[in-house]
Design a protein around this motif. Structure first.
Motif, PDB file in Angstrom:
ATOM      1  N   ILE A  97       1.392   8.507  -7.411  1.00 51.05           N
ATOM      2  CA  ILE A  97       2.615   8.018  -6.772  1.00 51.05           C
ATOM      3  C   ILE A  97       2.746   6.511  -6.934  1.00 51.05           C
ATOM      4  O   ILE A  97       3.827   5.994  -7.228  1.00 51.05           O
ATOM      5  CB  ILE A  97       2.649   8.425  -5.286  1.00 51.05           C
ATOM      6  N   LYS A 101       5.786   4.474  -8.873  1.00 50.43           N
ATOM      7  CA  LYS A 101       6.556   3.409  -8.232  1.00 50.43           C
ATOM      8  C   LYS A 101       6.412   2.063  -8.944  1.00 50.43           C
ATOM      9  O   LYS A 101       7.021   1.077  -8.528  1.00 50.43           O
ATOM     10  CB  LYS A 101       6.123   3.263  -6.765  1.00 50.43           C
ATOM     11  N   SER A 102       5.623   2.017 -10.021  1.00 49.82           N
ATOM     12  CA  SER A 102       5.416   0.750 -10.723  1.00 49.82           C
ATOM     13  C   SER A 102       6.672   0.348 -11.492  1.00 49.82           C
ATOM     14  O   SER A 102       7.690   1.045 -11.488  1.00 49.82           O
ATOM     15  CB  SER A 102       4.199   0.849 -11.651  1.00 49.82           C
ATOM     16  N   SER A 189      13.183  -5.233  -2.968  1.00 46.90           N
ATOM     17  CA  SER A 189      11.978  -4.439  -3.248  1.00 46.90           C
ATOM     18  C   SER A 189      11.727  -3.436  -2.140  1.00 46.90           C
ATOM     19  O   SER A 189      11.324  -2.298  -2.391  1.00 46.90           O
ATOM     20  CB  SER A 189      10.763  -5.368  -3.397  1.00 46.90           C
ATOM     21  N   CYS A 192      14.132  -0.428  -2.567  1.00 43.15           N
ATOM     22  CA  CYS A 192      13.777   0.400  -3.724  1.00 43.15           C
ATOM     23  C   CYS A 192      12.516   1.223  -3.449  1.00 43.15           C
ATOM     24  O   CYS A 192      12.473   2.429  -3.732  1.00 43.15           O
ATOM     25  CB  CYS A 192      13.578  -0.478  -4.961  1.00 43.15           C
ATOM     26  N   ASN A 193      11.504   0.582  -2.884  1.00 42.59           N
ATOM     27  CA  ASN A 193      10.262   1.299  -2.571  1.00 42.59           C
ATOM     28  C   ASN A 193      10.495   2.390  -1.530  1.00 42.59           C
ATOM     29  O   ASN A 193       9.943   3.493  -1.631  1.00 42.59           O
ATOM     30  CB  ASN A 193       9.194   0.326  -2.080  1.00 42.59           C
ATOM     31  N   LEU A 196      12.216   5.422  -3.054  1.00 43.91           N
ATOM     32  CA  LEU A 196      11.265   6.252  -3.798  1.00 43.91           C
ATOM     33  C   LEU A 196      10.346   7.014  -2.849  1.00 43.91           C
ATOM     34  O   LEU A 196      10.064   8.198  -3.067  1.00 43.91           O
ATOM     35  CB  LEU A 196      10.446   5.370  -4.749  1.00 43.91           C
ATOM     36  N   ASP A 197       9.893   6.349  -1.783  1.00 45.80           N
ATOM     37  CA  ASP A 197       9.019   7.005  -0.811  1.00 45.80           C
ATOM     38  C   ASP A 197       9.722   8.174  -0.121  1.00 45.80           C
ATOM     39  O   ASP A 197       9.077   9.152   0.278  1.00 45.80           O
ATOM     40  CB  ASP A 197       8.540   6.004   0.243  1.00 45.80           C
ATOM     41  N   ASP A 201       6.618  10.342  -0.741  1.00 46.03           N
ATOM     42  CA  ASP A 201       5.493  10.134   0.181  1.00 46.03           C
ATOM     43  C   ASP A 201       5.060  11.444   0.851  1.00 46.03           C
ATOM     44  O   ASP A 201       5.574  12.528   0.539  1.00 46.03           O
ATOM     45  CB  ASP A 201       5.792   9.031   1.208  1.00 46.03           C
TER      46      ASP A 201
END
Length: 222
Positions: A97, A101-102, A189, A192-193, A196-197, A201
């Motif tokens: 994961i 997310k990179s 950031s 965006c994170n 995605l989570d 997650d």
């Protein structure tokens, strides 16, 4: 014609061929289809490839309602370079994961399986993202504004069945589009994170989407 013009023409021909030859995959629960590759606002020059799909289900009393289908698209070439060290990692490995997310281009695409009001849809997405954010809540308010504007301008003021939302992410930048038309971009950031989570997650809103996406990425990089 110059070599540069010939090269540019060849590249455009390759892109056109990729788009023209696109087939589709179908999300099993909703039967909503997603093209294998797509080109949407905020993406780079080349189309992105679909990694996996899933369904967002919402419990309304005793009834489980299918709200939308979701797919993740990725810039396959840049992802493969970023995830070279993950080629032997299994889809169930939590370290994957962090790799997903990179910093490579990726896009989340949502297609509505039922009609939902504009305010309700914008709030629902924000409510999923907010607890996953680490500060910068101003960007969340801007995100809701872009969604509302997009639904007003491109979807008749609601998230009608069949409406498409896309969130194209490049590093800390997110471009929001509705039905293929950009409604604006923001820089965060944290947002965006958190987006995605929401799908990756331990408490992902769609467990089948998480599984499908991670398994798809493993196949791409193996």
């Amino acid at each position: 014609p110059s070599m540069t013009m010939q090269t540019s023409g060849l590249l455009l021909a390759v892109v056109a061929a990729m788009v023209a030859s696109t087939s589709a995959i179908t999300e099993p629960a909703t039967k909503i289809s997603f093209p294998d590759t797509c080109k949407l606002p905020g993406m780079g020059l080349l189309p992105q490839s679909v990694a996996g799909t899933g369904c967002r289900v919402k419990k309304i009393g005793p009834v489980a309602v299918k709200v939308y289908a979701v797919a993740m698209y990725v810039d396959k070439l840049s992802m493969m370079k970023k995830l070279l060290n993950f080629r032997d990692v299994k889809a169930t490995d939590s370290t994957l994961i962090a790799g997903v997310k990179s910093d490579f281009d990726k896009t989340l695409v949502l297609k509505m399986a039922r009609t939902v009001g504009s305010d309700k849809m914008a709030s629902a997405l924000a409510d999923s993202v907010k607890p996953r954010m680490k500060g910068d809540l101003d960007s969340l308010a801007k995100f809701q504004e872009l969604l509302a504007e997009g639904m007003k301008d491109q979807a008749g003021g609601e998230a009608a069945k069949g409406t498409q939302f896309a969130f194209a992410m490049k590093g800390r930048s997110m471009c929001v589009s509705v039905n293929g038309k950009s409604t604006g971009s923001l820089q965060s950031s944290s947002l965006c994170n958190a987006m995605l989570d929401t799908y990756l997650d331990d408490n992902a809103v769609s467990a089948d989407a998480k599984t499908s996406i991670l398994e798809g990425i493993c196949k791409m990089i193996s």
